[in-house]
Structure formats: C-alpha cells, structure tokens
Design an enzyme around this catalytic site. Structure first.
Site: not given
Ligand code: TA6
Length: 298
Positions: A270, A167
């Site tokens: 990502e 991520h």
């Molecule tokens: O990768 C995008 C995502 O899934 C978004 O929808 C957003 O919520 C982000 O990740 C962050 O997620 P987190 O669980 O780290 O707050």
C-alpha cells in the site's frame, strides 16, 4: 446516467460505462495495452491486466458490492485518514471516500494510455466525516503501466492535515512462493501483536499474517511473484510510508467478504500517508499521492 456518461466521456472502442455488480456503474477500459475496470463506488479500480499477462490486481470473489461498504480487493482509496481515525474511533476505518459514489470529471486518450479522472463532491452526507470544503480528484491512466494519482486541494479557509492510501491488493500465484524487495533496512511498526518497532532485514517472505507500516520510505517495492514468473513494480511519489498486509488463515476465515483460503493469492502493498506521514495544507495548497504499477517477466 449510463447514457449520459457514455455520451460525455465514452471513447469509441476504448472506454465505455456499464452497469455491473450491485447495480454500480463501472468504467470499462480496453485499449491496445491493457484492460481495466473501475467502479464509481469508491473510484475503485477492481481490475487491471496488460494484454497477455495474468491479472495484476486481486479482487475477492466474495466481495460485497453494496452501498456504504468498501469493495474487498482492488485498489480502495483511503482518504483523508489511513486506518483508525486519529481522534474518533466511531469514524469509519480508512476514511470515508471508498464507501461513496464518485463522479467522472474527464476522460481522454493520452500518450501513456487512457486517462480518466474522478471527483468526489462534498455533500450533506460527507460533512459528518469531514467538516471542511474539500476537493479530491483521482486520475487513473491505463496503459502498459497503471498510474494512479490522488490530488487533494485545500479549498477551505483553514489549514488541514490529510493522510490516506492506495490500499492496493495484488494478485500472486502463491503467497508462500512470493517475496517483496525494496524495504531492506527500513524501520517498521509491526501491528501483529502489541505494536513494536523492528528493522527489516533483506526481502520479505510470507509464512504468516503480516500487518506492518514501514516508516520514512519512498522506495520502489517489487513483488517477486515467482509462481507467475513475474515481477510487479510499485513506484510512488508523495508517500513516505508503505503498508504491507496479508491476513493469513485465521483472520481471513473471520472475514465475511473473503473466501477462507483466498489469502493465498493476494498481497497488499500500500502506497500510504500513514502514521506521521501526513500532509498539512494551507488554503489553496495541494498534495499529490501517486503510484505507477508495472509488471515484467522474470
Ligand atoms: O492496511 C492494513 C489494514 O489496515 C489492516 O490492519 C487490515 O485491517 C486491513 O487494512 C483491512 O482493513 P479494512 O477496513 O478494509 O477491513
């Protein structure tokens, strides 16, 4: 613990283990090509910077470094699922390994740079999230490029299905002066508003919040970070989906671990195994998700 790690895995003048934010242990690498810091909480790369360049990775100044919580920014490792758990919404978002303490398995100075491999051991605490024996390693190579490999081996007697992601949060000078190439013509699920399928036309520009899963793509993405006069290239294998995320102002203001205007200097690109891009592994089979991140001047 620090002494043990430094004795077993330290490399004189290149790799040392220190105590940092939240009392967590960090691997600090500084070699002829680059420097990097990796927190054992989550095997989480929190910085990577080839010498003479701007930081490549973005880390929130308000990130909590606390047990059971993911670090905000850096490169969270999502495994064995991406996003919401497929059948149980009580499970943690993006899997459970980014919130756990990993151990170091090995380190060495290799041709591509300094290599360090982390392992997350199954324990009583992980059983409630993933009820199979598992083996997951993260190998990081810090050199002129940053290479990340997440290796899953099915050590259970059953067939398992895994998803996951790097991520990655990238540091850009100004998100509105940033574009992203590599996804032209690719269908994506737009997660902003009611989910819909859209085909990408040309490069991405950023003027509002973006949360998209690009499907059936193994393409290299290039961030054109015009403010820093550079490109950040993300090549990948073992991934047929790519997620792009920037929360923009309103969502950012509601997040306790991001400063209100910090969305202006970050972009998540990502390398994922998301949606249908899952891997079914028979006993003893492995899946290798990898990304190579390289910067160049315009
Ligand atoms: O990768 C995008 C995502 O899934 C978004 O929808 C957003 O919520 C982000 O990740 C962050 O997620 P987190 O669980 O780290 O707050």
């Amino acid at each position: 613990m620090l002494d043990r790690y430094n004795e077993a895995f330290g490399i004189h003048g290149v790799l040392k283990f220190t105590e940092g934010e939240g009392g967590f242990t960090f691997a600090e690498i500084n070699n002829g090509q680059a420097q990097a810091r990796i927190c054992l909480h989550g095997a989480h790369i929190v910085s990577y910077q080839p010498h003479g360049t701007e930081p490549v990775i973005w880390l929130s100044k308000k990130s909590l470094f606390a047990k059971g919580t993911a670090i905000r920014g850096g490169i969270p490792i999502c495994w064995p699922w991406f996003g919401v758990h497929p059948s149980d919404t009580a499970m943690p978002n993006h899997g459970f390994v980014r919130n756990r303490n990993w151990s170091v398995l090995s380190s060495q100075q290799g041709e591509g740079g300094t290599e360090i491999t982390f392992i997350l051991e199954p324990s009583g605490a992980t059983n409630k999230f993933w009820d199979f024996p598992f083996q997951v390693h993260l190998k990081v190579t810090v050199g002129a490029s940053l290479k990340i490999e997440l290796i899953t081996k099915n050590v259970s007697d059953e067939i398992i299905t895994v998803g996951g992601a790097f991520h990655s949060y990238f540091n850009v000078k100004d998100i509105e002066n940033t574009t992203l190439s590599g996804l032209d013509g690719t269908t994506y699920i737009d997660e902003v508003g009611p989910p819909s399928e859209v085909v990408q036309k040309g490069d991405l520009c950023f003027k509002k919040n973006v949360d998209r899963v690009y499907l059936k793509t193994s393409s290299t993405c290039v961030i054109n970070d015009l403010g820093h006069n550079r490109q950040i290239c993300i090549q990948k294998t073992g991934s047929q989906s790519t997620v792009i995320w920037n929360p923009w102002d309103k969502i950012c203001q509601g997040m306790k671990d991001m400063a209100p205007d910090s969305f202006k200097t970050m972009l998540c690109v990502e390398t994922t195994n998301a949606c249908d891009d899952l891997y079914t592994l028979a006993p003893n089979e492995t899946h290798n998700l990898s990304a190579v991140i390289t910067t160049s001047k315009n």
